[in-house]
Design an enzyme around this catalytic site. Structure first.
Site, short mmCIF file in Angstrom:
data_model
loop_
_atom_site.label_atom_id
_atom_site.label_comp_id
_atom_site.label_asym_id
_atom_site.label_seq_id
_atom_site.Cartn_x
_atom_site.Cartn_y
_atom_site.Cartn_z
CB SER A 1 36.96 56.02 50.20
OG SER A 1 37.65 57.08 49.58
CE LYS A 2 38.17 56.73 57.85
NZ LYS A 2 38.98 55.61 58.29
NE ARG A 3 40.01 58.13 47.20
CZ ARG A 3 39.19 58.27 46.17
NH1 ARG A 3 39.26 59.34 45.43
NH2 ARG A 3 38.32 57.33 45.87
CG HIS A 4 34.61 60.74 48.25
ND1 HIS A 4 34.76 59.37 48.17
CD2 HIS A 4 34.81 61.20 47.00
CE1 HIS A 4 35.02 59.02 46.93
NE2 HIS A 4 35.07 60.11 46.19
N GLY A 5 35.72 62.82 52.44
CA GLY A 5 35.27 63.47 53.68
C GLY A 5 34.87 62.40 54.67
#
Ligand code: GLU
Length: 487
Positions: free
Chosen positions: A247-251
């Protein structure tokens, strides 16, 4: 089209940009048909009017073109198939494989609560439809009474041989009598997809694991409509480095973000192919043609794969290194232009051989084109200043002493040939005479010449800048230090 032609499709919903999971799905479909000389169909599933946008459709098409995922047919828009979708629903009604549901919202709510309580499907809407009877149902519909249409899920079991996961089995009693046409007469996803895939003659449906629970519903719809059932393959999820769903949390998860960072499309292509597929040996760097050659669905694994940006950057470096000087020069000029058109102009004013020398010097350290363009900046024009953090360490602790060191070095270098080896031995000898470590000269020199704390080998930098420019930069640094010393 012969019976044997493999026809696959990529069917993104334009409710967001092309993200890595979608691109990977598209890429596996594409590799399969390019290998088997099949047909790749692009269908935009735009039925969710509120969340779909032309901007997203454009971004998806752009991302696919950038990756080189060209399609043979389409883009088709799912919304254009509305009448066919309704006709397929009508056919299911006629065949007795679907029924009208006149339940009130209160009844539907009570049905849900009762099913929750029972822990199994009770099919109350079906019971009500059967109690109503076809004639009454037809009469109420003809009178314009709103209703949804539900699929009558048959008894038994649904089994398919998944191209990736092997045999999959679902008990039909667990499947809801799904709504196939809403009361506003729009079709739902499962019905529209089956209708479209059948209409487009799709033979293989390859898509993300998140669709697995839709597949038995779709197979039952194909069978009820007396259509050929395609083969299905469900590709495992992509995870972030922490093992959670990417997800966006990972970049960045949008493919476009990597394009902007200066990742080469062929590196992204290579990277995506390795997310779930492996060649069965230890090769990792593949060109597109090599991937077409090596790819097979049998080697798509059942386990989730991890999105590792460091690996993408490494692959990018590998693909950069595979480029011819002409190609890499063109790409670097483009990256310079993206930063600032003036930089491109400055580079084009130079002798191409000098630019190639600069690229050679920088490319070993650069992982992306943007990175390379950034590192090229100090070489293409006057320095705009000195990196503050490095200056605080290398210049400011004792500006007068640093200025004196740089002057001594300049005097020593004035007498040597402007080549790496003599310059290096002169610098080391100067440091030794002064009873100082070589670093005391090298670090301020790097800052004086490049304005930065990091650069390629300083002697290579000096050769590339040339004697005159290097001396001017050393003088400018000395003046800067003297000014600082005065204040
Ligand atoms: N439009 C669906 C999605 O974007 C894909 C449907 C499919 O591949 O069957 O998730």
């Amino acid at each position: 089209m012969t019976q044997d032609t493999v026809r696959v499709r990529f069917a993104p919903s334009p409710t967001g940009y092309l993200h890595v999971g979608g691109a990977r799905t598209a890429l596996f479909n594409w590799l399969l048909v390019r290998k088997l000389a099949g047909v790749f169909v692009l269908r935009i599933e735009d039925t969710d009017r509120e969340r779909s946008s032309d901007e997203h459709t454009e971004a998806i098409l752009h991302g696919m073109r950038w990756l080189g995922l060209d399609w043979d047919e389409g883009p088709f828009f799912q919304g254009a198939g509305l009448e066919r979708h309704r006709a397929d629903v009508a056919r299911l009604l006629e065949l007795g494989r679907a029924y009208r549901d006149y339940s009130t919202p209160e009844q539907a709510e009570a049905d849900r609560a009762e099913e929750m309580e029972a822990g199994r499907r009770l099919r109350r809407a079906r019971e009500r439809a059967d109690a109503l009877g076809v004639e009454d149902s037809d009469r109420r519909a003809a009178a314009g009474e709103p209703h949804a249409i539900r699929f009558r899920v048959p008894d038994g079991e649904t089994v398919w041989d998944d191209m990736v996961q092997g045999e999959r089995r679902f008990r039909n009693e667990e499947i809801d009598d799904l709504v196939i046409l809403r009361s506003d007469r729009t079709p739902t996803y499962n019905l529209a997809v089956v209708s479209d895939d059948a209409d487009m003659g799709i033979t293989h449906v390859i898509r993300g694991d998140d669709h697995v629970s839709n597949t038995p519903k779709q197979i039952l719809l194909y069978e009820s409509l007396e259509l050929d059932v395609p083969a299905f393959g469900h590709v495992p999820l992509i995870l972030g480095p922490d093992g959670k769903r990417l997800s966006k949390r990972h970049g960045a998860t949008a493919v476009g973000a990597y394009e902007e960072e200066g990742i080469l499309p062929e590196a992204m292509f290579n990277f995506l192919a390795l997310l779930g597929w492996s060649p069965g040996d230890d090769r990792e760097v593949f060109g597109v043609d090599e991937l077409i050659e090596a790819f097979s669905m049998e080697r798509v694994g059942r386990k989730s794969s991890v999105f590792d940006v460091t690996k993408l950057q490494w692959l990018n470096g590998q693909h950069l290194a595979r480029k011819s000087p002409d190609e890499i020069r063109r790409l670097v000029l483009e990256a310079l232009e993206r930063r600032d058109p003036g930089l491109r102009a400055a580079a084009e004013d130079r002798d191409p051989a000098w630019i190639d020398g600069l690229i050679d010097l920088l490319k070993v350290r650069a992982r992306t084109l943007e990175d390379l363009a950034d590192q090229a900046v100090p070489f293409l024009g006057p320095l705009s200043g000195y990196d503050e953090q490095t200056a605080a360490k290398q210049f400011m602790k004792d500006p007068a002493a640093v200025a004196e060191r740089l002057s001594a070095l300049k005097v020593a270098l004035a007498a040597v040939d402007w080549a790496e080896e003599p310059m290096e031995s002169t610098l080391r000898a100067t440091a030794e005479q002064r009873g100082e470590g070589a670093g005391k000269l090298i670090h301020p020199l790097r800052l004086a010449l490049t304005g930065r704390g990091q650069s390629p080998g300083i002697f290579e930098v000096m050769v590339l800048l040339g004697r005159e420019e290097a001396e001017d930069r050393i003088d400018a640094a000395i003046r800067h230090l003297e000014d600082e010393g005065d204040t």
